[in-house]
Design a protein around this motif. Structure first.
Motif, PDB file in Angstrom:
ATOM      1  N   MET A 299      51.971  48.066  30.705  1.00  0.00           N
ATOM      2  CA  MET A 299      50.605  47.887  31.155  1.00  0.00           C
ATOM      3  C   MET A 299      49.790  47.056  30.166  1.00  0.00           C
ATOM      4  O   MET A 299      48.648  46.748  30.435  1.00  0.00           O
ATOM      5  N   ALA A 300      50.387  46.724  29.071  1.00  0.00           N
ATOM      6  CA  ALA A 300      49.659  45.974  28.058  1.00  0.00           C
ATOM      7  C   ALA A 300      49.307  44.577  28.551  1.00  0.00           C
ATOM      8  O   ALA A 300      48.340  43.989  28.088  1.00  0.00           O
ATOM      9  N   GLY A 301      50.077  44.063  29.509  1.00  0.00           N
ATOM     10  CA  GLY A 301      49.805  42.732  30.037  1.00  0.00           C
ATOM     11  C   GLY A 301      48.506  42.674  30.838  1.00  0.00           C
ATOM     12  O   GLY A 301      47.972  41.599  31.092  1.00  0.00           O
ATOM     13  N   LEU A 302      47.981  43.813  31.260  1.00  0.00           N
ATOM     14  CA  LEU A 302      46.740  43.845  32.028  1.00  0.00           C
ATOM     15  C   LEU A 302      45.506  43.968  31.137  1.00  0.00           C
ATOM     16  O   LEU A 302      44.388  43.938  31.625  1.00  0.00           O
ATOM     17  N   GLY A 303      45.716  44.129  29.878  1.00  0.00           N
ATOM     18  CA  GLY A 303      44.589  44.204  28.953  1.00  0.00           C
ATOM     19  C   GLY A 303      44.033  45.607  28.838  1.00  0.00           C
ATOM     20  O   GLY A 303      44.611  46.576  29.316  1.00  0.00           O
ATOM     21  N   PRO A 304      42.872  45.709  28.225  1.00  0.00           N
ATOM     22  CA  PRO A 304      42.302  47.030  27.980  1.00  0.00           C
ATOM     23  C   PRO A 304      41.769  47.719  29.239  1.00  0.00           C
ATOM     24  O   PRO A 304      41.496  48.914  29.207  1.00  0.00           O
ATOM     25  N   HIS A 305      41.655  46.990  30.325  1.00  0.00           N
ATOM     26  CA  HIS A 305      41.086  47.573  31.550  1.00  0.00           C
ATOM     27  C   HIS A 305      42.155  47.864  32.591  1.00  0.00           C
ATOM     28  O   HIS A 305      41.873  47.914  33.788  1.00  0.00           O
ATOM     29  N   TRP A 306      43.383  48.082  32.159  1.00  0.00           N
ATOM     30  CA  TRP A 306      44.480  48.271  33.091  1.00  0.00           C
ATOM     31  C   TRP A 306      44.260  49.474  33.999  1.00  0.00           C
ATOM     32  O   TRP A 306      44.648  49.455  35.161  1.00  0.00           O
ATOM     33  N   GLY A 307      43.641  50.512  33.500  1.00  0.00           N
ATOM     34  CA  GLY A 307      43.389  51.703  34.324  1.00  0.00           C
ATOM     35  C   GLY A 307      42.492  51.386  35.508  1.00  0.00           C
ATOM     36  O   GLY A 307      42.736  51.829  36.644  1.00  0.00           O
ATOM     37  N   PHE A 308      41.442  50.620  35.254  1.00  0.00           N
ATOM     38  CA  PHE A 308      40.533  50.224  36.328  1.00  0.00           C
ATOM     39  C   PHE A 308      41.246  49.333  37.340  1.00  0.00           C
ATOM     40  O   PHE A 308      41.067  49.481  38.550  1.00  0.00           O
ATOM     41  N   ILE A 309      42.061  48.421  36.864  1.00  0.00           N
ATOM     42  CA  ILE A 309      42.770  47.485  37.741  1.00  0.00           C
ATOM     43  C   ILE A 309      43.742  48.244  38.646  1.00  0.00           C
ATOM     44  O   ILE A 309      43.776  48.042  39.862  1.00  0.00           O
ATOM     45  N   VAL A 310      44.516  49.129  38.065  1.00  0.00           N
ATOM     46  CA  VAL A 310      45.479  49.909  38.847  1.00  0.00           C
ATOM     47  C   VAL A 310      44.741  50.799  39.853  1.00  0.00           C
ATOM     48  O   VAL A 310      45.144  50.897  41.026  1.00  0.00           O
ATOM     49  N   ALA A 311      43.650  51.430  39.426  1.00  0.00           N
ATOM     50  CA  ALA A 311      42.875  52.281  40.335  1.00  0.00           C
ATOM     51  C   ALA A 311      42.302  51.470  41.490  1.00  0.00           C
ATOM     52  O   ALA A 311      42.307  51.924  42.644  1.00  0.00           O
ATOM     53  N   ALA A 312      41.838  50.264  41.205  1.00  0.00           N
ATOM     54  CA  ALA A 312      41.284  49.417  42.265  1.00  0.00           C
ATOM     55  C   ALA A 312      42.355  49.059  43.288  1.00  0.00           C
ATOM     56  O   ALA A 312      42.106  49.084  44.513  1.00  0.00           O
ATOM     57  N   TYR A 313      43.550  48.726  42.815  1.00  0.00           N
ATOM     58  CA  TYR A 313      44.643  48.415  43.743  1.00  0.00           C
ATOM     59  C   TYR A 313      45.047  49.644  44.550  1.00  0.00           C
ATOM     60  O   TYR A 313      45.330  49.543  45.755  1.00  0.00           O
ATOM     61  N   LEU A 314      45.082  50.817  43.944  1.00  0.00           N
ATOM     62  CA  LEU A 314      45.429  52.040  44.665  1.00  0.00           C
ATOM     63  C   LEU A 314      44.390  52.371  45.736  1.00  0.00           C
ATOM     64  O   LEU A 314      44.750  52.727  46.866  1.00  0.00           O
ATOM     65  N   VAL A 315      43.120  52.258  45.381  1.00  0.00           N
ATOM     66  CA  VAL A 315      42.062  52.528  46.360  1.00  0.00           C
ATOM     67  C   VAL A 315      42.158  51.538  47.515  1.00  0.00           C
ATOM     68  O   VAL A 315      42.044  51.919  48.690  1.00  0.00           O
ATOM     69  N   THR A 316      42.398  50.278  47.209  1.00  0.00           N
ATOM     70  CA  THR A 316      42.533  49.266  48.253  1.00  0.00           C
ATOM     71  C   THR A 316      43.711  49.574  49.164  1.00  0.00           C
ATOM     72  O   THR A 316      43.607  49.476  50.390  1.00  0.00           O
TER      73      THR A 316
END
Length: 70
Positions: A1-18
């Motif tokens: 998850m390091a490739g997504l940067g420090p906001h990886w949690g938000f990014i993954v959550a956004a994709y899951l919600v979508t």
């Protein structure tokens, strides 16, 4: 998850919600389609027909517009 940067949690959550929203819409549309088909089948069983069925019975000459008839 390091490739997504420090906001990886938000990014993954956004994709899951979508994904959940899109899947929910698919389920809702399929359920509505089934309900519409049941309603249509019930109406046809009671003798009501589609307007498009009557339009198919019209002959091409009768369906011509005034501009085409001249």
């Amino acid at each position: 998850m390091a490739g997504l940067g420090p906001h990886w949690g938000f990014i993954v959550a956004a994709y899951l919600v979508t994904a959940v929203v899109v899947l929910g819409l698919i389920v809702w549309i399929r359920a509505d389609l089934a309900a519409q088909r049941r309603t249509l089948k019930d109406l046809e069983a009671r003798g009501l027909r589609r307007r498009s069925d009557a339009a198919k019975a019209v002959t091409p000459a009768a369906a011509a517009t005034p501009a085409e008839a001249e």
